[in-house]
Design an enzyme around this catalytic site. Structure first.
Site, short mmCIF file in Angstrom:
data_model
loop_
_atom_site.label_atom_id
_atom_site.label_comp_id
_atom_site.label_asym_id
_atom_site.label_seq_id
_atom_site.Cartn_x
_atom_site.Cartn_y
_atom_site.Cartn_z
N HIS A 41 0.99 -1.05 -0.16
CA HIS A 41 -0.04 -0.03 -0.11
C HIS A 41 0.75 1.30 -0.09
CE1 HIS A 41 -2.94 -2.97 1.51
NE2 HIS A 41 -3.99 -2.25 0.42
N ASN A 42 1.60 1.48 -0.98
CA ASN A 42 2.39 2.46 -1.16
C ASN A 42 2.29 3.44 -2.10
OD1 ASN A 42 3.44 1.11 -3.50
ND2 ASN A 42 4.79 -0.15 -2.19
N PHE A 43 2.97 4.32 -2.62
CA PHE A 43 2.68 5.47 -3.55
C PHE A 43 2.56 4.71 -4.98
CE2 PHE A 43 3.83 8.59 -6.74
CZ PHE A 43 2.93 9.39 -6.53
N LYS A 44 3.24 3.49 -5.19
CA LYS A 44 3.13 2.90 -6.43
C LYS A 44 1.88 2.33 -6.54
CE LYS A 44 8.23 1.88 -7.50
NZ LYS A 44 9.02 0.99 -7.13
N HIS A 45 0.98 1.75 -5.58
CA HIS A 45 0.02 1.29 -5.70
C HIS A 45 -1.04 2.47 -5.97
CE1 HIS A 45 -3.87 -0.85 -4.62
NE2 HIS A 45 -4.10 -0.20 -3.89
N HIS A 81 -6.66 7.13 -2.13
CA HIS A 81 -7.52 6.19 -1.56
C HIS A 81 -6.96 5.45 -0.42
CE1 HIS A 81 -5.76 3.33 -4.03
NE2 HIS A 81 -6.16 2.21 -3.23
N ASP A 191 -8.90 -0.56 -7.94
CA ASP A 191 -8.20 -0.66 -6.63
C ASP A 191 -7.59 -2.30 -6.91
OD1 ASP A 191 -7.16 -0.29 -4.09
OD2 ASP A 191 -9.12 -0.63 -2.98
N GLN A 242 -4.68 -16.51 -5.01
CA GLN A 242 -5.10 -15.86 -6.27
C GLN A 242 -6.38 -16.66 -6.88
OE1 GLN A 242 -4.12 -13.27 -5.54
NE2 GLN A 242 -4.03 -12.42 -7.25
#
Ligand SMILES: Nc1nc2c(ncn2[C@@H]2O[C@H](COP(=O)(O)O)[C@@H](O)[C@H]2O)c(=O)[nH]1
Ligand SMILES: [Zn+2]
Length: 337
Positions: A41-45, A81, A191, A242
């Site tokens: 859950h970082n900036f790349k996400h 978000h 998301d 998955q």
């Protein structure tokens, strides 16, 4: 950050809402600062989710179907978000009675926090990209962003999807309630859309997600809290994580969106089906390997009981053989490559 800036420009938000370039830059910089350096859950996400939202807006030609204020709400919600996500989900926040759970009375503590941080950034004049809109427009933008970010709480997945399914047969872009539900669906799709990306992009994202999951369950074990089952490294593997998620969460959601926009089928459903095949094969390969290992262990045990204990040299050889086995997951991956 520059690419995010381009998205605002490309969608004509700069002109339509009189957003000054330096204010947009400052806003995006504050956003960047308020994402944490954690595995998933970082900036790349944040970037990937926003890019997916941007792509969906163009692919579905939403500019011709919805007000640009709704598009601005969706893109900005995507950007904001997961602001200040700590890497521990709502179940953890609630069970560990964290400050966030206490502040938000266990109601979507993370999503409420992401939203509050977004409006903290927007409270500062120098980073308030909405500072030139009217009071009425600001009110609508705030309501919209809150609605979209709170919709990303996965515990509300069925509620939102069922609402969308019920309005789909008579979907009307002129109906405000219908548009609101569609906006929530679009941010949800964006998301959780990693599996719609090429496998070489999607698979490393899954590794990052599992790293964050395993970290949480390790901490839950250490702190004596209930262990979140889908995060438990002793129970969850890459394919098992998955196959269920794709079958029961991703495909049912994506298929409903593609019912409204058939042009999306090829972009978001085909790659997800391919990912399902890939992880199903990986799961089978893992299962076969587990069975083979169990069979060899049983054979070794029965040999031991009939012939008697092995010499230390023999057992050393066995241990060496075991240690030289590649780990199950990478073997499964190799079989498929
Ligand atoms: N097993 C998987 N779970 C996934 C995947 N992508 C997302 N997720 C789950 O959904 C939430 C999404 O919400 P967020 O706002 O927290 O990003 C995420 O936390 C995961 O629990 C996936 O590919 N596989
Ligand atoms: Zn997210």
């Amino acid at each position: 950050m520059v690419l995010l800036q381009v998205m605002y420009t490309d969608l004509d938000f700069i002109a339509a809402f009189n957003i000054e370039p330096e204010v947009l830059q400052q806003f995006l910089f504050e956003v960047y600062r308020r994402y944490n350096n954690i595995p998933f859950h970082n900036f790349k996400h944040c970037f990937c989710v926003t890019q997916m939202m941007y792509g969906l807006i163009w692919l579905t030609d939403l500019k011709s179907k919805m007000d640009s204020i709704d598009l601005l709400i969706m893109l900005t919600s995507a950007v904001c978000h997961d602001l200040d996500h700590t890497g521990y989900n709502n179940a953890y926040q609630i069970n560990a009675r964290t400050e966030l759970a206490l502040r938000y009375n266990d109601i979507s503590p993370l999503e409420n926090h992401h939203c509050a941080v977004a409006f903290e950034i927007l409270e500062k004049t120098e980073s308030n990209i909405f500072r030139n809109v009217s009071m009425d427009q600001y009110k609508r933008i705030r309501e919209g962003i809150i609605k979209c970010i709170l919709a990303t709480d996965m515990t509300r997945h069925n509620e939102i999807l069922n609402k969308f399914k019920s309005i789909l047969p008579a979907f009307d872009f002129n109906n405000r309630d219908h548009r609101d539900v569609l906006m929530m669906i679009l941010i949800k799709v964006s998301d959780i859309s990693n599996e719609a990306r090429p496998m070489e992009v999607a698979e490393p994202w899954l590794d990052c997600l599992l790293q964050e999951f395993y970290n949480q369950s390790d901490v839950e074990k250490l702190e004596g809290l209930p262990v979140t089952p889908f995060m438990d490294r002793d129970k969850v593997t890459k394919p098992s994580s998955q196959t269920g998620f794709i079958r029961f969460v991703l495909l049912p959601l994506f298929i409903e969106l593609a019912n409204l926009f058939p042009c999306l089928e090829h972009h978001i459903i085909d790659p997800v089906r391919k990912a399902l095949d890939y992880y199903t094969e990986m799961e089978k390969a893992l299962e076969r390997e587990k069975q083979n290992r169990a069979q060899s262990e049983n054979a070794a045990k029965s040999k031991e009981t009939t012939v008697g204990p092995q010499s230390p040299a023999d057992s050393h050889t066995d241990a060496g053989h075991e240690a030289s086995q590649p780990d199950a997951q990478s073997t499964a991956g190799q079989c498929l490559s």
